[in-house]
Design a protein around this motif. Structure first.
Motif, short mmCIF file in Angstrom:
data_model
loop_
_atom_site.label_atom_id
_atom_site.label_comp_id
_atom_site.label_asym_id
_atom_site.label_seq_id
_atom_site.Cartn_x
_atom_site.Cartn_y
_atom_site.Cartn_z
N VAL A 64 -1.16 -2.19 2.03
CA VAL A 64 -1.99 -0.99 1.98
C VAL A 64 -3.28 -1.29 2.72
CG1 VAL A 64 -3.02 -1.59 -0.26
CG2 VAL A 64 -2.96 0.80 0.47
N GLN A 65 -3.78 -0.28 3.45
CA GLN A 65 -4.99 -0.53 4.23
C GLN A 65 -5.90 0.69 4.30
OE1 GLN A 65 -2.90 -1.79 7.77
NE2 GLN A 65 -3.21 0.17 8.77
N LEU A 66 -7.19 0.41 4.48
CA LEU A 66 -8.22 1.42 4.68
C LEU A 66 -8.69 1.28 6.13
CD1 LEU A 66 -10.37 3.49 3.73
CD2 LEU A 66 -11.77 1.51 3.04
N THR A 72 -6.18 6.11 4.60
CA THR A 72 -5.43 4.98 4.04
C THR A 72 -3.97 5.09 4.47
OG1 THR A 72 -4.92 6.14 1.98
CG2 THR A 72 -6.93 4.78 2.02
N SER A 74 0.10 2.93 3.77
CA SER A 74 0.82 1.88 3.07
C SER A 74 2.23 1.79 3.62
CB SER A 74 0.87 2.17 1.56
OG SER A 74 1.54 3.40 1.33
#
Length: 113
Positions: A64-66, A72, A74
């Motif tokens: 998962v990333q911002l 965001t 995932s």
């Protein structure tokens, strides 16, 4: 016994599409008893995390990333650990977004210490 990923830092060998990981992204891996996790950041990624398992030279994890734009994302990734001629490790990855459409492959390599 496969070499541990614990404490190793990896970087992609090529940029992916905008808003994804790229050559400026750094992944710091941890490993204990078949469990793996990592933190990553750099480029278009402000903060990312992955968590999963390792069986021999196969990794299976979710990420998962911002991103810089505040969005965001995932997905799921399966990787194969390969030892390079110079002793560093390479992860050959096949990934699929779960939060949107898309899939692909990528390669990250251990940075020299």
């Amino acid at each position: 016994m496969p070499r541990s990923l614990d404490g190793l830092v990896f970087a992609p060998v090529a940029d992916q599409a905008p808003g994804q990981v790229g050559v400026r992204t750094r992944f710091t891996y941890h490993e204990e008893d078949g469990r793996i996790w990592a933190e990553y950041a750099g480029g278009d990624v402000v903060r990312g995390s992955l968590v999963g398992t390792r069986s021999g030279d196969r990794l299976d994890f979710r990420y998962v990333q911002l991103r810089l734009d505040g969005s965001t994302a995932s997905g799921h990734c399966a990787s194969t650990v390969v030892e390079l001629a110079d002793g560093r490790l390479r992860l050959e990855e096949s990934w699929t977004w779960e939060s949107r459409e898309g899939a692909g492959t990528s390669v990250v390599e251990q940075l020299p210490s």
